[in-house]
Design an enzyme around this catalytic site. Structure first.
Site, short mmCIF file in Angstrom:
data_model
loop_
_atom_site.label_atom_id
_atom_site.label_comp_id
_atom_site.label_asym_id
_atom_site.label_seq_id
_atom_site.Cartn_x
_atom_site.Cartn_y
_atom_site.Cartn_z
N LYS A 24 0.95 -1.29 -0.06
CA LYS A 24 -0.02 -0.01 -0.03
C LYS A 24 0.90 1.22 0.05
O LYS A 24 1.89 1.40 0.88
CB LYS A 24 -1.00 0.02 1.13
CG LYS A 24 -1.85 1.22 1.44
CD LYS A 24 -2.80 1.01 2.61
CE LYS A 24 -3.90 1.97 2.66
NZ LYS A 24 -4.81 1.73 3.88
N SER A 99 -9.36 1.79 2.74
CA SER A 99 -8.55 2.70 1.77
C SER A 99 -7.42 1.72 1.08
O SER A 99 -6.80 1.95 0.30
CB SER A 99 -7.69 3.62 2.55
OG SER A 99 -6.88 3.28 3.61
N SER A 123 -9.54 -0.46 6.81
CA SER A 123 -9.30 -0.15 5.36
C SER A 123 -8.56 -1.55 4.91
O SER A 123 -8.08 -1.45 3.60
CB SER A 123 -8.22 0.83 5.68
OG SER A 123 -8.72 2.01 5.75
#
Length: 373
Positions: A24, A99, A123
């Protein structure tokens, strides 16, 4: 730097040999652009790599790319105004979740075999549910957050994502010194509580109920919900207060709206929410008495269509995930069969602080049971 496919924001010229790992783009990687999903850091190249990423690389994982995410990780759709919308490979036209949406998309598309994400309100688990993969939020502070841009520090977790529970366990063994797998002979060894089915869409609830029925020792529980939004928002405000003041024009409109709401939270509101969090921890500890784990739907629905926006969807999609960030308890998102529109449903398996190995062992056994159905 713009995403070429909506999934990766930066990729090494020549990935090292090893297990393909998506990282990420909230986690620093030395020598490789790390944007945090923001235009403020579009040209940011860290000098150091986040400790969790280093641990995986040392264990034989190879970073194949930095994945797209919701701006500054503050959102659940991964529709990024600067770098594009993350596609959902299993449900075109639906959000990938956020996210850590790029991670889930990379796994679902077969572009990586493992992924490292972050989870402050869901997330890791929300995109895992939307894309039909597995995601694990460990006990708070079990995996180091050094080198990860914060969202709400006392809610922030770093954890693994993969297509199987076994691969999440393998990552956790590399991420956590001394972590040992739990051995679970059968699901009969675990007593589970089941909660929050009544608020889910009918087929999501049905899939989670069917999966929970695999545990012979189970009972429905009335699980409470926390009132801690003001605390989360105050922590976000403290992270962004100066950065936003200096760079507000580089924040997307949606994120700017949320940041300004966060900046308006008073000391009194934050203090009351902090007290409510402690009371919530006591409540939940009492409710789990006599049980080993809790099962809930990860999301109340399947992946919603793109274009609705985070401001409209956020309250719905974090409803079942944020409570366990408030608690700091380990929580696993596991696909459990097709639901509305034939899209994947996901269940959430939750344990007490430190029960990470048990949560994962039960998840692995349950996944085996569901796959043999």
């Amino acid at each position: 730097m713009a995403a070429t496919d909506g999934i990766f924001l930066a990729r090494p010229d020549e990935p090292a040999p090893g297990i393909p790992l998506a990282v990420k783009d909230l986690l620093d990687t030395a020598g490789l652009t790390t944007t945090y999903g923001s235009a403020v850091f579009a040209d940011h190249v860290p000098a150091r790599t986040a400790r969790a990423v280093l641990r995986l690389e040392t264990a034989g994982y190879a970073n194949v790319g930095k994945t797209n995410l919701h701006e500054f990780a503050y959102g659940i759709t991964s529709e990024n105004p600067h770098y594009g919308t993350v596609p959902n490979p299993v449900a075109p036209g639906r959000i990938a979740g956020g996210s850590s949406g790029g991670n889930a998309a990379a796994l679902a598309a077969g572009l990586a075999d493992a992924a490292l994400g972050t989870d402050s309100g869901g997330s890791i688990r929300i995109p895992s549910a939307c894309c039909g993969v597995v995601g694990f939020k460990p006990t708070f502070d079990l995996v180091p957050t050094d080198g990860c841009f914060p969202l709400a520090p006392s809610f922030d977790h770093v954890g693994p994502m993969a297509r199987t529970v076994d691969e999440c366990v393998a990552q956790l063994e590399a991420l956590v010194d001394g972590f040992e797998r739990a051995v679970l002979g059968s699901l009969e060894e675990v007593a589970v509580g089941v909660a929050w089915l009544d608020g889910a869409e009918p087929l999501v609830a049905a899939r989670v109920r069917e999966a929970s029925d695999r545990f012979p020792r189970r009972r429905d529980v009335d699980w409470p919900r926390p009132q801690i939004d003001a605390l989360f928002m105050r922590e976000v405000a403290d992270v962004h207060r100066e950065l936003y003041a200096e760079n507000s024009e580089l924040y997307g409109e949606e994120l700017a709206t949320k940041i300004e709401r966060c900046l308006a939270v008073s000391d009194a509101e934050a203090s009351l929410a902090a007290q409510a969090r402690e009371e919530y921890r006591e409540q939940c500890t009492e409710r789990l008495e006599g049980l080993d784990l809790l099962i809930t739907p990860t999301l109340v629905c399947v992946a919603p269509p793109t274009g609705i926006g985070d401001l409209a969807l956020r309250g719905t999609l974090i409803r079942h995930t944020l409570p366990f960030n408030a608690l700091g308890w380990p929580a696993l998102a596991l696909p459990c069969g097709p639901a509305e529109d034939r899209l994947p449903a996901s269940l959430q398996l939750v344990g007490r602080p430190g029960a990470d190995a048990l949560v994962l062992a039960a998840g692995e056994r349950l996944a085996e049971a569901l796959s043999s159905a």
